[in-house]
Enzyme design. Sequence first.
Site, PDB file in Angstrom:
ATOM      1  N   LYS A 124       0.861  -1.188   0.000  1.00 36.19           N
ATOM      2  CA  LYS A 124       0.000   0.000   0.000  1.00 36.19           C
ATOM      3  C   LYS A 124       0.895   1.235   0.000  1.00 36.19           C
ATOM      4  O   LYS A 124       1.712   1.424   0.899  1.00 36.19           O
ATOM      5  CB  LYS A 124      -0.911   0.002   1.229  1.00 36.19           C
ATOM      6  CG  LYS A 124      -1.815   1.238   1.279  1.00 36.19           C
ATOM      7  CD  LYS A 124      -2.919   1.096   2.319  1.00 36.19           C
ATOM      8  CE  LYS A 124      -3.774   2.358   2.384  1.00 36.19           C
ATOM      9  NZ  LYS A 124      -4.877   2.248   3.350  1.00 36.19           N
ATOM     10  N   ASP A 229     -13.580   5.057   9.372  1.00 35.70           N
ATOM     11  CA  ASP A 229     -13.956   4.943   7.958  1.00 35.70           C
ATOM     12  C   ASP A 229     -14.514   3.536   7.746  1.00 35.70           C
ATOM     13  O   ASP A 229     -14.112   2.808   6.850  1.00 35.70           O
ATOM     14  CB  ASP A 229     -12.731   5.186   7.073  1.00 35.70           C
ATOM     15  CG  ASP A 229     -13.101   5.684   5.683  1.00 35.70           C
ATOM     16  OD1 ASP A 229     -14.296   5.899   5.422  1.00 35.70           O
ATOM     17  OD2 ASP A 229     -12.183   5.852   4.861  1.00 35.70           O
TER      18      ASP A 229
END
Length: 400
Positions: A124, A229
Amino acid sequence: MFLDTKAMRHLTAEDWKVLAAVEQGSKNHELVPTPLIEKLSRLRGGASGVHRSISVLAKNGLIGKIKEAKYDGYRLTYGGLDYLALHTHSQKRDIYSVGSRIGVGKESDIMIVADETGTQRVLKIHRLGRISFRTVKSNRDYLRKNKTGSWQYLSRLAATKEFAFMSALEDAGFPVPHPIGHSRHTIVMTLIDAPPLRQISEVPDPAALYSELIELLLRLARHGLIHGDYNEFNILIKEDKVPSSDPDGEPTTTLTPILIDFPQMVSMNHPNAEMYFDRDVACIKTFFLRRFHFTPTKPGPFFKDARKTVGKDGAPRMDAALEASGFTKKMARDLEAAIQEQKDLVASKGDGETASDYDEDDAEEEDEESHGSGDDKEEPAVLITHCYTAPDPQFTEKII
Ligand code: ADP
Ligand code: MG
């Protein structure tokens, strides 16, 4: 901005030293003066060797000049930072080869990579500020002057925080990818072979899955944390078929949620904790209603009740662990402000955005003299946000 690893194999040990010198110099200089690069590189061959490396690095778009700069110097580009991170991962043997990109978030690129044995992993790459630096002109000027607002600093913070939380969550027994390595603005983790909840059109028992997701959220709260989130993109759903004990019976399907994406996690003590907590709960409820037409019979869960459970059942507080790892309050504030700014910007732009809004180098690099291509002209025209495609097994390209 696209990660093209082709040039990696051709860089010499000297080139790497010079690239690392530009990174080191960037800590105190927006534009690192060439004599400082020479000094920090400590090459035996002296200045001429450094100049040769500078030219190789610039040609490959790993460092760049700024137009109308007052002195001769270079800055590290996104590509340069990517290369340094990949180099570190490869030296630590966390990554051997790099494959295709499986996810393009607003704030990150998700790449499939592999180790020496061919086991697939996920890299990532945090790209915080990718949109805002390109589109918010006024901010850009401000951010230029303010080092703490630079994309490099913010992306590094995001990766540091994400790695710290992924490790702490794993230690506490949460279902998360296993964090393998961290370098600069990137992390390497295990590949979860499961699609995000977003891509699940049907489940055998929506109520059971809903309860499990709410229980995970409450478990986080007991550890002093809010995901921040908690939505259908950040919950992967692993599907396992369990054979029935009856030889003629149908196998049963078990669904296991796995949590990802932690840079925005906040403490239950955060001044806006209630808002974040309620938003996470609402996100799951809305999704279950829309997708599965499921409405829970019980109201809540409510923040005030969750607040009372922090630290209960022997749950160690994890919100303090981050600070203990050297992540200061100021870093947390800077990162939070940047994430919020990014969210506001995305909200104000709506969903019909195209990749061309930010797929190239960030705005800082826009002003640089171009050396070589650096960015990817074959990007799709339409942005695929958080797209999951099953990884291609024979994809990866050796990086060194
Ligand atoms: P962002 O911060 O950009 O939202 P995420 O960490 O949520 O980044 O990752 C974006 C997407 O990439 C996810 O929605 C998921 O589809 C995929 N992804 C991320 N990490 C993994 C992983 N470890 N295994 C499998 N897929 C992943
Ligand atoms: Mg995400």
